[in-house]
Design a protein around this motif. Structure first.
Motif, PDB file in Angstrom:
ATOM      1  N   GLU A  30      16.878 -47.333  -0.455  1.00  0.00           N
ATOM      2  CA  GLU A  30      15.474 -46.659  -0.457  1.00  0.00           C
ATOM      3  C   GLU A  30      14.917 -48.601  -0.101  1.00  0.00           C
ATOM      4  O   GLU A  30      13.792 -48.526   0.677  1.00  0.00           O
ATOM      5  N   ARG A  31      15.563 -49.392  -0.879  1.00  0.00           N
ATOM      6  CA  ARG A  31      15.107 -50.387  -0.694  1.00  0.00           C
ATOM      7  C   ARG A  31      14.935 -51.256   0.740  1.00  0.00           C
ATOM      8  O   ARG A  31      15.132 -52.439   1.540  1.00  0.00           O
ATOM      9  N   ILE A  32      16.614 -50.641   1.859  1.00  0.00           N
ATOM     10  CA  ILE A  32      16.804 -51.424   3.132  1.00  0.00           C
ATOM     11  C   ILE A  32      16.200 -50.582   4.075  1.00  0.00           C
ATOM     12  O   ILE A  32      16.681 -49.439   4.539  1.00  0.00           O
ATOM     13  N   PRO A  33      15.002 -50.284   4.002  1.00  0.00           N
ATOM     14  CA  PRO A  33      14.407 -50.119   5.704  1.00  0.00           C
ATOM     15  C   PRO A  33      15.402 -49.485   6.872  1.00  0.00           C
ATOM     16  O   PRO A  33      15.516 -48.594   7.811  1.00  0.00           O
ATOM     17  N   TYR A  34      16.552 -50.460   7.301  1.00  0.00           N
ATOM     18  CA  TYR A  34      17.120 -49.880   8.515  1.00  0.00           C
ATOM     19  C   TYR A  34      18.302 -51.418   8.373  1.00  0.00           C
ATOM     20  O   TYR A  34      18.215 -52.583   7.541  1.00  0.00           O
ATOM     21  N   VAL A  35      19.569 -51.542   8.992  1.00  0.00           N
ATOM     22  CA  VAL A  35      20.183 -52.098   9.785  1.00  0.00           C
ATOM     23  C   VAL A  35      19.978 -52.893  10.677  1.00  0.00           C
ATOM     24  O   VAL A  35      20.541 -51.917  11.441  1.00  0.00           O
ATOM     25  N   CYS A  36      20.224 -54.237  11.126  1.00  0.00           N
ATOM     26  CA  CYS A  36      19.982 -54.996  12.044  1.00  0.00           C
ATOM     27  C   CYS A  36      21.490 -55.422  12.676  1.00  0.00           C
ATOM     28  O   CYS A  36      21.344 -55.995  12.127  1.00  0.00           O
ATOM     29  N   VAL A  37      21.652 -53.993  13.893  1.00  0.00           N
ATOM     30  CA  VAL A  37      23.375 -54.702  14.421  1.00  0.00           C
ATOM     31  C   VAL A  37      22.863 -55.542  15.895  1.00  0.00           C
ATOM     32  O   VAL A  37      22.287 -54.498  17.069  1.00  0.00           O
ATOM     33  N   ALA A  38      23.544 -56.909  16.459  1.00  0.00           N
ATOM     34  CA  ALA A  38      23.381 -57.472  17.069  1.00  0.00           C
ATOM     35  C   ALA A  38      24.520 -56.949  17.783  1.00  0.00           C
ATOM     36  O   ALA A  38      25.357 -57.263  17.466  1.00  0.00           O
ATOM     37  N   ILE A  39      24.246 -56.547  19.041  1.00  0.00           N
ATOM     38  CA  ILE A  39      25.404 -56.945  20.062  1.00  0.00           C
ATOM     39  C   ILE A  39      25.127 -57.188  21.548  1.00  0.00           C
ATOM     40  O   ILE A  39      23.987 -56.657  22.438  1.00  0.00           O
ATOM     41  N   THR A  40      25.631 -59.052  22.176  1.00  0.00           N
ATOM     42  CA  THR A  40      26.411 -59.557  20.577  1.00  0.00           C
ATOM     43  C   THR A  40      25.659 -60.516  20.250  1.00  0.00           C
ATOM     44  O   THR A  40      24.497 -60.399  20.116  1.00  0.00           O
TER      45      THR A  40
END
Length: 474
Positions: free
Chosen positions: A174-184
């Motif tokens: 609940e304290r992680i609104p989203y995971v940000c994944v950079a490509i590349t």
């Protein structure tokens, strides 16, 4: 014998380049406070500061500018851009923004609340700034090998699933609104993420109800590396790999100034209708109407065309190979760079290049300045200056990677330009012990690398001690 590749285009217009003398470059560097961001473009010979907004547009893109619909609402050009994003990237809802950080701002404001944690596969400067300004703490979940420039791995940008899982368990989903994944992954040296890793991250996050949002700025380059390096994809078209990649996300921020082959513009894309509705309201506040979002009609036309051109297999193959062409010359000369060579730039390892300098003497900043002084080539720092300060202690953040980024604009320079860059870097490496560190004379509170000013630490206030050995481009 491996056949050499020519540019998959022919030159239709040229822009003359200027070559300043050594003394003129020295004065320009001094006036810029030894910060390459503050050097006038007119004083630069080969500009490798960034690949953002510096691409050369095609004749079809220039033609598209002429049919831009500048209607304030309901623009036909917006409809073309929306259709291109849906077709090529696969997202349901799209909002145009003036550039990528406009999308980062909206996403951060809508998704983050104070006390949240946003994990990502290494930070990016503006992305982390928006997250922190909205009360989140960034957590690096990239694999450990990404912080070592010498390790050769095919997918050095991968998320460490154990790190991500541990964070979820420690702070709660609940304290992680989203995971940000950079490509590349820009800050790791343009390193890609594998399809398998993207799939596994998506599956793990969705078990906990956590969204996955991509920084898709260089997603086409990532797709190329998957085609080249991951089993089962060698015979796939880039557009098909790209579509599968992006299916393992709930949305993305996009700076169109990179892989979309335009000079300005971006978008926020997503599949959640509620988030889209709230984003539309915020776009009006910060960007403009949802049907232009800070972009002109002509720019939306050019971006739509650029999206289709970017997925051409011949184009992206040459793009990656030109970066490698420069990188291989430096490897052959034993210059320390991030390996393997990434998608958009060659990164000099300034710690190994200038081992006589402490990190607090800003070796990457000093090396970027010395490169300009030597040859008029402009690059940029990606190290302790870019990392900023710890907001609690006030101390410098000290990343393990202290890099100078030689960023190759798309469809702009030939391999002859890369030869000039390689010669300059190799020349500096041969006299590396003569390069002085820097002190920071002015430090902005946020994103300091853009506007900070410096001066040499050497007693005689010279960046390079042996002036007579400095190459002149005159």
């Amino acid at each position: 014998m491996k056949r050499r590749m020519a540019e998959p285009y022919k030159i239709k217009a040229v822009e003359p380049l200027t070559m300043l003398t050594y003394e003129e470059r020295k004065e320009a560097l001094k006036q810029a406070g030894f910060n390459t961001f503050l050097i006038d473009s007119a004083d630069v010979y080969i500009d490798l500061l960034t690949d953002s907004g510096t691409s050369a547009m095609s004749d079809r893109q220039w033609g598209a500018l002429m049919v831009g619909d500048e209607a304030y609402a309901g623009s036909k050009s917006w409809k073309k851009l929306e259709a291109a994003v849906r077709e090529i990237y696969g997202y349901k809802y799209i909002l145009p923004t003036h550039q990528g950080r406009g999308a980062e701002n909206i996403l951060s404001q809508l998704k983050i609340k104070p006390g949240d944690y946003v994990p990502g596969n290494m930070y990016f400067t503006t992305t982390r700034a928006h997250q922190e300004l909205n009360g989140a703490t960034f957590v690096d979940i990239i694999i450990n090998e990404a912080h070592d420039s010498s390790i050769e791995l095919p997918f050095k940008g991968n998320v460490d699933l154990q790190k991500l899982s541990n964070l979820i368990q420690n702070v709660g989903p609940e304290r992680i609104p989203y995971v940000c994944v950079a490509i590349t992954v820009n800050m790791a040296g343009g390193q890609p993420v594998s399809m398998q890793n993207l799939r596994e991250v998506y599956e793990l996050c969705h078990r906990y109800g956590i969204d996955v949002m991509f920084d898709a700025t260089r997603c086409v380059e990532n797709a190329y590396f998957i085609k080249e390096r991951e089993a089962g994809y060698s015979n796939h078209k880039i557009k098909d790999i790209l579509k599968e990649m992006l299916s393992y996300s709930d949305g993305c921020t996009m700076s169109g100034k990179k892989d979309c082959l335009v000079n300005i513009g971006g978008f926020l894309a997503m599949n959640d209708e509620d988030l889209y509705a709230r984003s539309r309201e915020l776009v009006v506040v910060y960007e403009g109407m949802p049907s232009y979002g800070g972009m002109s009609g002509r720019d939306m036309e050019a971006m739509a065309q650029g999206i289709y051109e970017s997925i051409d297999d011949h184009y992206i193959s040459h793009r990656i190979e030109q970066v490698r062409y420069l990188g291989q010359q430096l490897i052959d000369a034993d210059v320390p760079i991030v390996r393997p060579v990434g998608g958009h730039a060659v990164y000099l390892d300034a710690k190994q290049f200038l081992p006589h300098l402490q990190q607090e003497e800003f070796p990457a900043q000093a090396l970027a300045a010395a490169l300009y002084l030597d040859s008029g080539v402009r690059a940029m720092e990606r190290g302790i200056i870019s990392a900023g300060r710890n907001k609690e202690t006030g101390e410098h953040n000290k990343p393990r990677l202290e890099l100078v980024r030689l960023t190759i604009p798309r469809r702009v320079y030939t391999n002859s330009h890369m030869d000039v860059v390689a010669d300059s870097v190799i020349s500096l490496f041969e006299k590396r012990n003569q390069i002085s560190g820097l002190r920071m004379d002015y430090e902005p509170p946020t994103l300091r690398f853009f506007n900070a000013r410096f001066s040499p630490l050497s007693e005689n206030q010279e960046l390079i001690a042996a002036e007579e050995n400095v190459v002149s481009t005159q």
